[in-house]
Design an enzyme around this catalytic site. Structure first.
Site, PDB file in Angstrom:
ATOM      1  N   ARG A  23     -16.688  16.547  19.797  1.00  0.00           N
ATOM      2  CA  ARG A  23     -17.097  16.322  18.518  1.00  0.00           C
ATOM      3  C   ARG A  23     -16.313  17.315  17.541  1.00  0.00           C
ATOM      4  O   ARG A  23     -16.087  16.918  16.505  1.00  0.00           O
ATOM      5  CB  ARG A  23     -18.733  16.632  18.254  1.00  0.00           C
ATOM      6  CG  ARG A  23     -19.352  15.595  19.089  1.00  0.00           C
ATOM      7  CD  ARG A  23     -21.020  15.910  18.884  1.00  0.00           C
ATOM      8  NE  ARG A  23     -21.884  15.114  19.876  1.00  0.00           N
ATOM      9  CZ  ARG A  23     -23.102  14.817  19.699  1.00  0.00           C
ATOM     10  NH1 ARG A  23     -23.678  15.515  18.683  1.00  0.00           N
ATOM     11  NH2 ARG A  23     -24.036  14.325  20.389  1.00  0.00           N
ATOM     12  N   HIS A  69     -18.427   5.215  18.629  1.00  0.00           N
ATOM     13  CA  HIS A  69     -18.905   6.569  18.361  1.00  0.00           C
ATOM     14  C   HIS A  69     -20.383   6.020  18.146  1.00  0.00           C
ATOM     15  O   HIS A  69     -20.842   6.037  17.136  1.00  0.00           O
ATOM     16  CB  HIS A  69     -18.370   6.909  17.098  1.00  0.00           C
ATOM     17  CG  HIS A  69     -18.499   8.366  16.802  1.00  0.00           C
ATOM     18  ND1 HIS A  69     -18.006   9.336  17.369  1.00  0.00           N
ATOM     19  CD2 HIS A  69     -19.655   9.112  15.883  1.00  0.00           C
ATOM     20  CE1 HIS A  69     -18.342  10.374  17.116  1.00  0.00           C
ATOM     21  NE2 HIS A  69     -19.341  10.293  16.020  1.00  0.00           N
ATOM     22  N   TYR A 113     -21.726   0.388  -1.119  1.00  0.00           N
ATOM     23  CA  TYR A 113     -21.209   0.149  -2.349  1.00  0.00           C
ATOM     24  C   TYR A 113     -19.600   0.453  -2.303  1.00  0.00           C
ATOM     25  O   TYR A 113     -18.830   0.023  -3.260  1.00  0.00           O
ATOM     26  CB  TYR A 113     -21.831   0.813  -3.520  1.00  0.00           C
ATOM     27  CG  TYR A 113     -23.148   0.678  -3.620  1.00  0.00           C
ATOM     28  CD1 TYR A 113     -23.574  -0.466  -4.031  1.00  0.00           C
ATOM     29  CD2 TYR A 113     -24.462   1.686  -3.315  1.00  0.00           C
ATOM     30  CE1 TYR A 113     -25.007  -0.911  -4.098  1.00  0.00           C
ATOM     31  CE2 TYR A 113     -25.560   1.306  -3.698  1.00  0.00           C
ATOM     32  CZ  TYR A 113     -26.141   0.340  -3.899  1.00  0.00           C
ATOM     33  OH  TYR A 113     -27.309  -0.070  -4.219  1.00  0.00           O
TER      34      TYR A 113
END
Length: 787
Positions: A23, A69, A113
């Protein structure tokens, strides 16, 4: 029986390594953390390439989470957004469309968006990934495969840096300039024993996306040598003087990772707490043209002292603490500059070797098939006979293998061959393809067999990436020890960065200095037309020459920068004396000779030292004969040519060194034979006298524009009458590639190329402004012309 302590210790170690490797830390080879690598690979798989339309970020995030993921959409979207922020990432890896946050700390819009696709540089990270260049591993559920590392055709770890917090360790790597890092990588390939000092000549310091200044301290060398050090960053500031002689500080660049809104709040709190009392106003005027934070000071306050106080008390000066920890063979290691480049080069050698082997295998497979097809064409009748007497395709395949000693692949290719391949032209194409494959295989085998040849390929590819994608350095490196006293001396060397400005001077002696923007409002004072529009910096000196030959030297750093809508102020107010006659010409003082041209065609060149060494601001620039006046002034080198034009459309060209340098009061020599009733309207220097210096732009008083090759204006001696331009009422003639166009009523000036100017001038424009430090004399009858 298992000890709880032992079990917890092992579980904590397993968890720690999972966070470190899976990570938080980047891989030294491609500079990416796992989530970043998975995002780029998933977008590549989904076809979100730079030449494809944008797609919703929600779609990209969903694909990454579904396949690679499974740690929630928030972490994926946060990583994607960061790779699309030009204030966070030095070289963008994701091309975002929509609201992706701001340097003020505004959050990005929701992923439903925003839209995104891969940036063009990301394709270099993923180049040849489908050619067995990197290892693949199963994804979290075993249904897909994902790359262990990306091929990475540029050193992304250094170019974009990285930051992350693991368990018991963290990383913080600064971004760098792509061109500099690539050059350093090529140097490591050619000379593995290159010293750190030699590398630092190529990579002197990080290069942050927000620009700002980097102070050259020992911390930079410590970071490059051992992987830990501090890089001192300072905001870029300039000084201005507004009307009423009120000083101001304008901040145009701030240190990396500094939140602008938080910075302004900190300055405001210092003022409110009376810790800094010199500030009277603070506002943010940032726009699409760039950052502009204005700090208004009280009358009589010293901008340098205030700026030093702000450097000490705010994040206008801050440190970037380098902790260069990256994964090497899945283990965290602290790395210096040389080590990072060495590991990257080793990765690239493996990538190029595997790609070459893959391509060689593909070429051999194709050549093997072609050999079988050519064998079949050489024995066509017998092949047809074998196929016709076979009961099944399998029997035919066995028969071909036994008869011609073919492989099963070759035999199947013969059976799949279309009848059109039997034509003579088709056979010739097969033979040509086979010969080309032989050459390709020889080249690939050479790369695999010669380490030097492989390095040549690697260096060529790195250099091509830099040629296509490298950009100029944004963060300037300055010497250590700049103090307020240095700043008081003025100029960029003293701490304040030289700022781009535009100076406009009118015929009646009004001067206006404005910040250079993409668009500048037109001059709207018909009774006082503009003589010159000069692009300069605050480090430059301006020479304003009146029509009677008297010059005045002005330091642009001492002049107030005013809004573009202002008319400006009278030169007499800055000079402390009247200009006298109307302004005839304006030029920047540089290193070349100051050249004056009179309306009657007299030309004179004077060494620039005679202007810079003078202690007075007012000085005689040229002598004039009775009835003559200054038409223009410019700078010219000994190797330049001079192009002089008259109002009746005649132009002559001659070598600048035909005019010997002489004193300031001399009237000069005959440069052009000017016809009765005409006058010189412009003169320009042709750099180096080269015919490829640019097109000659002629502008008529009616706004017509024409571009002509410079080679059509032959070099003559001094005093020639010249050649005609085809324009009877000429306003300007000179070497230029762009003009500024104004309309009626006056519109915004905008730089356009010559072809667009020609279209725009077709009956709709009433004035044209030629870009450059020297512009033509105006016809005072024209209300908005600034030729």
């Amino acid at each position: 029986m298992v000890s709880i302590a032992d079990r917890m210790e092992q579980a904590f170690l397993d968890y720690s390594m999972s966070v470190i490797v899976g990570r938080a830390l980047p891989d030294v080879r491609d500079g990416l953390k796992p989530v970043q690598r998975r995002i780029l690979y998933s977008m590549w798989e989904s076809g979100l390439h730079p030449d494809r339309p944008y797609r919703k970020c929600a779609s990209a995030v969903g694909e990454v989470m579904k396949k690679y993921h499974p740690h929630g959409d928030t972490s994926i979207y946060d990583a994607l957004v960061r790779m699309a922020q030009d204030f966070s990432t030095r070289e963008l890896l994701v091309d975002g469309h929509g609201n992706f946050g701001s340097i003020d700390g505004d959050p990005p819009a929701a992923m439903r968006y925003t839209e995104a696709r891969l940036a063009s540089l990301s394709m270099e990270l993923l180049a040849s990934i489908d050619e067995d260049t990197v290892d693949m591993e199963p994804n979290y559920d075993g249904y897909e495969e994902q790359p262990v590392v990306l091929p990475s055709r540029f050193p992304n770890l250094l170019v974009n840096g990285a930051s992350g917090i693991a368990v018991g360790m963290a990383t913080n790597l600064a971004p760098h300039n792509l061109g500099e890092v690539v050059e350093a990588a090529i140097t490591i390939i050619r000379r593995p024993g290159t010293s750190l000092d030699e590398l630092m000549d190529l990579v002197p310091a990080p290069d942050f996306p927000t620009g700002a200044r980097i102070v050259a301290t020992d911390g930079i060398r410590e970071a490059y040598e051992g992987g830990r050090g501090a890089v001192t960053m300072e905001a870029v500031a300039t000084t201005e003087t507004r009307s009423g002689n009120l000083p101001r500080i304008v901040v145009t660049e701030i240190p990396y990772q500094v939140n602008k809104s938080t910075l302004l709040e900190r300055i405001a709190s210092l003022v409110a707490d009376k810790k800094i009392e010199a500030i009277r106003d603070l506002r943010d005027e940032s726009s699409r043209d760039g950052m502009r934070v204005v700090i208004e000071l009280k009358r009589g306050e010293d901008p340098a002292e205030v700026l030093e106080s702000l450097y000490r008390s705010t994040d206008l000066r801050t440190n970037f603490n380098v902790n260069a920890v990256a994964l090497v063979d899945n283990a965290p290691v602290t790395l210096g500059l040389h080590a990072m480049l060495t590991h990257y080069v080793a990765h690239q050698r493996e990538v190029v070797t595997r790609r070459t082997s893959h391509r060689l295998g593909k070429a051999r497979d194709r050549a093997h098939v072609l050999e079988g097809l050519l064998t079949a064409l050489d024995n066509l009748d017998e092949v047809i006979a074998i196929i016709r007497r076979s009961q099944t395709a399998a029997d035919a395949r066995v028969g071909l293998i036994e008869r011609f000693a073919l492989s099963e692949v070759q035999a199947q290719a013969i059976l799949d061959m279309r009848l059109r391949r039997l034509a003579a032209m088709e056979r010739a194409e097969l033979e040509d393809e086979y010969q080309e494959l032989q050459a390709v295989m020889a080249a690939l085998e050479e790369i695999l067999g010669d380490a030097g040849r492989l390095d040549d390929v690697l260096c060529d590819e790195l250099a091509e990436v830099a040629r296509v994608h490298a950009t100029p350095r944004r963060s300037r490196v300055v010497a250590e020890g700049i103090t307020a006293d240095d700043v008081l001396a003025g100029g960029s060397a003293a701490g304040f960065e030289a700022r781009d400005i535009t100076a406009l001077v009118t015929r009646n002696g009004y001067l206006k200095v404005t910040a250079t923007r993409r668009q500048t409002p037109a001059h709207k004072h018909p009774h006082d037309p503009a003589v010159a529009v000069v692009r300069a910096t605050t480090d430059d000196d301006l020479l304003v020459v009146s029509a009677d030959g008297v010059g005045h030297r002005l330091a642009l750093a001492d002049l107030p920068v005013v809004p573009a809508r202002n008319r400006g102020t009278a030169l007499s107010g800055h000079l402390g004396t009247e200009v006298g006659d109307v302004v005839g010409a304006v030029a920047l003082i540089g290193t070349d000779a100051v050249t004056t041209v009179s309306a009657g065609g007299q030309v004179k060149r004077t060494e620039v030292a005679e202007y810079t060494s003078s202690r007075t601001g007012e000085l005689q620039v040229t002598g004039l004969k009775d009835g003559d006046r200054v038409a223009t002034v410019l700078l010219s080198g000994d190797d330049d040519h001079l192009l002089v034009a008259t109002s009746d459309g005649m132009v002559t060209r001659f070598a600048a060194d035909d005019v010997r340098t002489m004193g300031r009061t001399a009237s000069g020599v005959a440069g052009m034979n000017v016809s009765t009733g005409a006058r010189v309207v412009s003169a320009t220097a042709v750099p180096g006298g080269r015919d490829d210096a640019g097109p000659v732009l002629t502008v008529g008083a009616d706004g017509s524009v024409k571009a002509t090759g410079l080679d059509e204006y032959l070099v003559k001696g001094r005093g020639a009458k010249g050649v005609t331009t085809g324009t009877d009422d000429l306003a300007f003639c000179g070497v230029a590639t762009a003009v500024h166009v104004t309309g009626d009523p006056p519109a915004l000036w905008r730089a356009v190329d010559v072809d667009e100017a020609r279209r725009a001038a077709g009956g709709t424009t009433t004035g044209l402004v030629v870009t450059g430090p020297v512009v033509a004399e105006q016809d005072p009858r024209r209300s908005d012309e600034s030729a």
